[in-house]
Design a protein around this motif. Sequence first.
Motif, mmCIF file in Angstrom:
data_model
loop_
_atom_site.group_PDB
_atom_site.id
_atom_site.type_symbol
_atom_site.label_atom_id
_atom_site.label_comp_id
_atom_site.label_asym_id
_atom_site.label_seq_id
_atom_site.Cartn_x
_atom_site.Cartn_y
_atom_site.Cartn_z
ATOM 1 N N ASP A 74 0.820 -1.195 0.000
ATOM 2 C CA ASP A 74 0.000 0.000 0.000
ATOM 3 C C ASP A 74 0.864 1.258 0.000
ATOM 4 O OD1 ASP A 74 -2.293 -1.437 -0.047
ATOM 5 O OD2 ASP A 74 -2.490 -1.520 2.130
ATOM 6 N N TYR A 119 -2.493 -16.004 -11.879
ATOM 7 C CA TYR A 119 -3.020 -14.681 -11.562
ATOM 8 C C TYR A 119 -2.819 -13.707 -12.720
ATOM 9 C CZ TYR A 119 -4.182 -16.009 -6.827
ATOM 10 O OH TYR A 119 -4.755 -16.612 -5.752
ATOM 11 N N HIS A 123 -5.837 -11.591 -14.539
ATOM 12 C CA HIS A 123 -5.725 -10.184 -14.912
ATOM 13 C C HIS A 123 -6.044 -9.982 -16.397
ATOM 14 C CE1 HIS A 123 -4.198 -6.088 -15.242
ATOM 15 N NE2 HIS A 123 -3.625 -6.486 -16.352
ATOM 16 N N THR A 127 -9.309 -7.992 -15.807
ATOM 17 C CA THR A 127 -8.954 -6.605 -15.506
ATOM 18 C C THR A 127 -8.442 -5.851 -16.725
ATOM 19 O OG1 THR A 127 -8.345 -7.327 -13.273
ATOM 20 C CG2 THR A 127 -7.645 -5.132 -13.926
ATOM 21 N N SER A 250 -2.573 -4.479 -6.002
ATOM 22 C CA SER A 250 -3.253 -5.748 -6.245
ATOM 23 C C SER A 250 -3.486 -5.924 -7.728
ATOM 24 C CB SER A 250 -4.603 -5.797 -5.509
ATOM 25 O OG SER A 250 -5.354 -6.933 -5.899
ATOM 26 N N GLN A 252 -5.666 -8.049 -8.981
ATOM 27 C CA GLN A 252 -7.036 -8.468 -9.246
ATOM 28 C C GLN A 252 -8.079 -7.406 -8.887
ATOM 29 O OE1 GLN A 252 -4.885 -11.040 -7.614
ATOM 30 N NE2 GLN A 252 -4.473 -11.366 -9.773
ATOM 31 N N ASP A 253 -7.714 -6.435 -8.083
ATOM 32 C CA ASP A 253 -8.659 -5.475 -7.540
ATOM 33 C C ASP A 253 -8.728 -4.233 -8.426
ATOM 34 O OD1 ASP A 253 -10.232 -3.824 -6.055
ATOM 35 O OD2 ASP A 253 -8.994 -3.879 -4.245
ATOM 36 N N GLN A 254 -9.864 -4.023 -9.080
ATOM 37 C CA GLN A 254 -10.000 -2.849 -9.940
ATOM 38 C C GLN A 254 -9.864 -1.558 -9.139
ATOM 39 O OE1 GLN A 254 -13.562 -3.073 -12.303
ATOM 40 N NE2 GLN A 254 -12.888 -4.885 -13.425
ATOM 41 N N ASP A 255 -10.326 -1.563 -7.901
ATOM 42 C CA ASP A 255 -10.204 -0.364 -7.076
ATOM 43 C C ASP A 255 -8.747 -0.001 -6.833
ATOM 44 O OD1 ASP A 255 -12.921 0.016 -6.889
ATOM 45 O OD2 ASP A 255 -13.120 -1.091 -4.998
ATOM 46 N N ALA A 256 -7.873 -1.011 -6.689
ATOM 47 C CA ALA A 256 -6.451 -0.742 -6.495
ATOM 48 C C ALA A 256 -5.863 -0.045 -7.718
ATOM 49 C CB ALA A 256 -5.701 -2.038 -6.202
ATOM 50 N N ARG A 258 -7.652 1.688 -9.913
ATOM 51 C CA ARG A 258 -8.299 2.999 -10.014
ATOM 52 C C ARG A 258 -7.620 4.011 -9.091
ATOM 53 N NH1 ARG A 258 -13.064 1.424 -9.346
ATOM 54 N NH2 ARG A 258 -13.872 1.562 -11.479
ATOM 55 N N ASP A 259 -7.339 3.596 -7.862
ATOM 56 C CA ASP A 259 -6.713 4.515 -6.909
ATOM 57 C C ASP A 259 -5.371 5.030 -7.426
ATOM 58 O OD1 ASP A 259 -8.847 4.195 -5.215
ATOM 59 O OD2 ASP A 259 -7.822 2.793 -3.860
#
Length: 270
Positions: A74, A119, A123, A127, A250, A252-256, A258-259
């Motif tokens: 992070d 993984y 992606h 993703t 991450s 796999q995490d679209q929010d990661a 996006r951030d």
Amino acid sequence: MPVSRTRKPQKKSGRTPQRGGGRPSGGGRAPTRSADRRRPWAVVIAVLLVCALGAGVLAALGSAGGGGGGGGGDDASQEEFGDPALADVAHRDPDDPLAVGDVDAPVVLVEFLDFQCAYCGIHARETHPWLVDEYVDTGKVRIEFRNFPIYGPESDTAARAAWAAGRQDRFWEFYSAAMDEEFDMDSGRFSDEGVLALAEEAGVPDLDAFRRDLDSTAAGEAVGRDAEEALSAGVTQVPAFLANGAFVGSAQDQDAFRDVLDEAYEAATD
């Protein structure tokens, strides 16, 4: 436009992928003699990766809990956005067939991948199409691909094949065909015969030239440059992503994504 956005529906196998592509379930074909000839480079990457991991452990012990490279982490939301030294990983080469998006896009997302990594496949199927829709097609982000084959001879053959497909402007079609479904590691999917079938599926027009490029010194050198760049950036696992010098936490995490991408875009356009 990458064909990954018009791919066939993903086949649901119900299996939970293991980190690094999982282990073979048995019955996999042995690598061909051509793959055996490439084994020295795969061994070099493995040795360098062990050295990089060791260096990372020493750095962690000698720091006061600093963030790690390669795994993303992070990193306290990147207090100062990105690492200027890592930002140089972006090439912005207008003739790069392993890239998609505007060469002058404010953000360059560099993707390090091994085609045998489970993984990485997730992606590519889930993703990557979203990234193209949300960020590449809107002119905000350019994606640059780097081969980082760390799982042995078939990984090396897949990396060479991807480069060879790119020589005929079919890299992203090969990327989609190679990752379109789940598979076991060292199954023969990326044997010489396997990558030839994938190249045909990807619409590579000259398969004879593809075969020559696959076994060429230039292919090995191109894959080697990508791998050395990954190790220099501190990448120790796949998939790994750098956006203007900042690791995405991450795969796999679209929010990661996006951030990090939104912050990178804002920093680049202020």
